[in-house]
Design a protein around this motif. Sequence first.
Motif, mmCIF file in Angstrom:
data_model
loop_
_atom_site.group_PDB
_atom_site.id
_atom_site.type_symbol
_atom_site.label_atom_id
_atom_site.label_comp_id
_atom_site.label_asym_id
_atom_site.label_seq_id
_atom_site.Cartn_x
_atom_site.Cartn_y
_atom_site.Cartn_z
ATOM 1 N N GLY A 1 -45.014 -38.144 -8.029
ATOM 2 C CA GLY A 1 -45.157 -39.698 -7.053
ATOM 3 C C GLY A 1 -44.585 -39.340 -5.701
ATOM 4 N N THR A 2 -43.511 -37.384 -5.806
ATOM 5 C CA THR A 2 -43.574 -37.523 -4.440
ATOM 6 C C THR A 2 -44.213 -38.015 -3.022
ATOM 7 O OG1 THR A 2 -41.802 -36.475 -6.008
ATOM 8 C CG2 THR A 2 -42.100 -36.182 -3.475
ATOM 9 N N PHE A 3 -45.338 -37.423 -3.152
ATOM 10 C CA PHE A 3 -46.249 -37.497 -1.954
ATOM 11 C C PHE A 3 -47.497 -38.644 -1.910
ATOM 12 C CE2 PHE A 3 -45.773 -32.572 -1.450
ATOM 13 C CZ PHE A 3 -44.870 -32.357 -1.416
ATOM 14 N N LEU A 4 -47.153 -39.575 -1.358
ATOM 15 C CA LEU A 4 -48.593 -40.146 -1.159
ATOM 16 C C LEU A 4 -49.486 -40.290 0.176
ATOM 17 C CD1 LEU A 4 -45.979 -43.034 0.028
ATOM 18 C CD2 LEU A 4 -46.062 -42.328 -2.144
ATOM 19 N N ALA A 5 -49.201 -39.111 0.852
ATOM 20 C CA ALA A 5 -50.811 -38.615 1.768
ATOM 21 C C ALA A 5 -50.334 -37.478 2.331
ATOM 22 C CB ALA A 5 -51.221 -40.026 2.413
ATOM 23 N N SER A 6 -51.586 -37.282 2.449
ATOM 24 C CA SER A 6 -51.275 -34.721 3.076
ATOM 25 C C SER A 6 -52.161 -35.166 3.744
ATOM 26 C CB SER A 6 -50.911 -33.723 2.261
ATOM 27 O OG SER A 6 -51.996 -33.791 1.239
ATOM 28 N N GLY A 7 -52.596 -33.982 5.160
ATOM 29 C CA GLY A 7 -53.867 -33.406 5.550
ATOM 30 C C GLY A 7 -53.164 -32.333 6.272
ATOM 31 N N ARG A 8 -54.828 -31.945 6.982
ATOM 32 C CA ARG A 8 -54.500 -30.803 8.324
ATOM 33 C C ARG A 8 -54.144 -31.944 9.720
ATOM 34 N NH1 ARG A 8 -59.731 -27.167 6.820
ATOM 35 N NH2 ARG A 8 -58.595 -26.236 4.628
ATOM 36 N N LYS A 9 -53.432 -31.196 10.244
ATOM 37 C CA LYS A 9 -53.201 -31.532 11.804
ATOM 38 C C LYS A 9 -54.396 -31.528 12.371
ATOM 39 C CE LYS A 9 -49.055 -29.971 12.756
ATOM 40 N NZ LYS A 9 -48.059 -29.777 13.635
ATOM 41 N N ASN A 10 -55.020 -31.876 13.189
ATOM 42 C CA ASN A 10 -56.166 -31.771 13.992
ATOM 43 C C ASN A 10 -55.812 -31.283 15.869
ATOM 44 O OD1 ASN A 10 -58.891 -31.399 15.379
ATOM 45 N ND2 ASN A 10 -59.369 -33.581 14.668
ATOM 46 N N PRO A 11 -55.569 -30.258 16.460
ATOM 47 C CA PRO A 11 -55.908 -28.769 16.321
ATOM 48 C C PRO A 11 -55.526 -28.200 14.963
ATOM 49 C CG PRO A 11 -54.809 -28.640 18.091
ATOM 50 C CD PRO A 11 -54.955 -30.593 17.846
ATOM 51 N N ARG A 12 -55.910 -27.599 13.872
ATOM 52 C CA ARG A 12 -55.343 -26.649 13.011
ATOM 53 C C ARG A 12 -54.588 -25.904 13.154
ATOM 54 N NH1 ARG A 12 -58.209 -23.696 7.783
ATOM 55 N NH2 ARG A 12 -57.241 -24.066 6.546
ATOM 56 N N ASP A 13 -53.329 -26.535 13.409
ATOM 57 C CA ASP A 13 -51.985 -25.674 13.976
ATOM 58 C C ASP A 13 -50.979 -25.982 12.998
ATOM 59 O OD1 ASP A 13 -51.404 -28.118 14.947
ATOM 60 O OD2 ASP A 13 -51.117 -27.582 16.381
ATOM 61 N N GLY A 14 -51.640 -26.823 11.691
ATOM 62 C CA GLY A 14 -50.310 -26.970 10.917
ATOM 63 C C GLY A 14 -51.033 -28.662 9.799
ATOM 64 N N GLY A 15 -49.727 -29.272 9.557
ATOM 65 C CA GLY A 15 -50.496 -30.592 8.591
ATOM 66 C C GLY A 15 -49.658 -31.177 8.513
ATOM 67 N N VAL A 16 -49.653 -32.929 7.192
ATOM 68 C CA VAL A 16 -48.492 -33.449 7.335
ATOM 69 C C VAL A 16 -48.436 -34.570 6.217
ATOM 70 C CG1 VAL A 16 -48.196 -35.555 8.492
ATOM 71 C CG2 VAL A 16 -48.775 -34.254 10.051
ATOM 72 N N ILE A 17 -47.135 -35.226 5.748
ATOM 73 C CA ILE A 17 -47.114 -34.951 3.986
ATOM 74 C C ILE A 17 -46.413 -36.264 4.151
ATOM 75 C CG2 ILE A 17 -46.668 -34.467 1.921
ATOM 76 C CD1 ILE A 17 -46.764 -31.671 2.883
ATOM 77 N N LEU A 18 -47.078 -37.331 4.524
ATOM 78 C CA LEU A 18 -45.716 -38.889 3.428
ATOM 79 C C LEU A 18 -45.054 -38.712 1.991
ATOM 80 C CD1 LEU A 18 -45.095 -41.527 4.763
ATOM 81 C CD2 LEU A 18 -47.364 -42.552 4.142
ATOM 82 N N ALA A 19 -43.839 -38.773 2.209
ATOM 83 C CA ALA A 19 -43.529 -38.401 1.241
ATOM 84 C C ALA A 19 -42.339 -39.282 0.795
ATOM 85 C CB ALA A 19 -43.015 -37.190 0.992
ATOM 86 N N VAL A 20 -41.792 -39.360 -0.469
ATOM 87 C CA VAL A 20 -40.910 -40.309 -0.940
ATOM 88 C C VAL A 20 -39.815 -39.434 -1.795
ATOM 89 C CG1 VAL A 20 -42.122 -42.993 -0.693
ATOM 90 C CG2 VAL A 20 -42.316 -41.205 -2.777
ATOM 91 N N GLY A 21 -38.436 -39.675 -2.012
ATOM 92 C CA GLY A 21 -37.456 -39.180 -2.263
ATOM 93 C C GLY A 21 -35.979 -39.617 -2.342
ATOM 94 N N ASP A 22 -35.675 -39.405 -3.037
ATOM 95 C CA ASP A 22 -34.031 -39.964 -3.010
ATOM 96 C C ASP A 22 -33.035 -39.980 -2.312
ATOM 97 O OD1 ASP A 22 -35.244 -40.780 -5.300
ATOM 98 O OD2 ASP A 22 -33.962 -39.184 -6.965
ATOM 99 N N ASP A 23 -33.242 -38.349 -1.519
ATOM 100 C CA ASP A 23 -32.703 -38.123 -0.248
ATOM 101 C C ASP A 23 -32.931 -36.373 0.407
ATOM 102 O OD1 ASP A 23 -32.122 -35.503 -2.135
ATOM 103 O OD2 ASP A 23 -30.313 -36.587 -2.876
ATOM 104 N N ARG A 24 -32.599 -36.448 1.455
ATOM 105 C CA ARG A 24 -33.612 -35.546 2.032
ATOM 106 C C ARG A 24 -33.078 -34.371 2.585
ATOM 107 N NH1 ARG A 24 -34.229 -35.938 8.021
ATOM 108 N NH2 ARG A 24 -34.588 -33.347 8.985
#
Length: 99
Positions: A33-56
Motif C-alpha cells: 500500500g505504499t505505492f499508488l502509481a509508477s511509470g517511466r518518464k518520457n523521454p526515458r531518463d528515469g521514472g516517477v512513483i506516487l507514494a504514501v508514507g508516515d514520514d519522509r
Amino acid sequence: MFVLELTYTAPIEAVEAELEAHVEWLDRHFADGTFLASGRKNPRDGGVILAVGDDRATVEKIAAADPFTVAGVCEYRVTEFIATKTVSELDAYKQQLPS
C-alpha cells in the motif's frame, strides 16, 4: 503524500540489467500500500512513483533500498506534498492543511 522522481545516472543498458529486481521491489511496495502509481518518464531518463508514507525518512529509506539505487544506476528526488484534492478513488489519502 510523496512524489519520488528517479533520474538515471548510468547508461540504459545498466538500468535494464537491474529492471527485473526493480519491478519486484515496486510490486512489494504496491502490495503493502505504499505505492499508488509508477511509470517511466518520457523521454526515458528515469521514472516517477506516487507514494504514501508516515514520514519522509521512511520513504527515503524505501527509495534507498530500490535495486536501481543499490546498483548505482539512479538517483532519487523525494518531494513531499499535502494532497488536499484528489479523485474519488484516492479519497482515503486526502489530507488537511495544518493549522
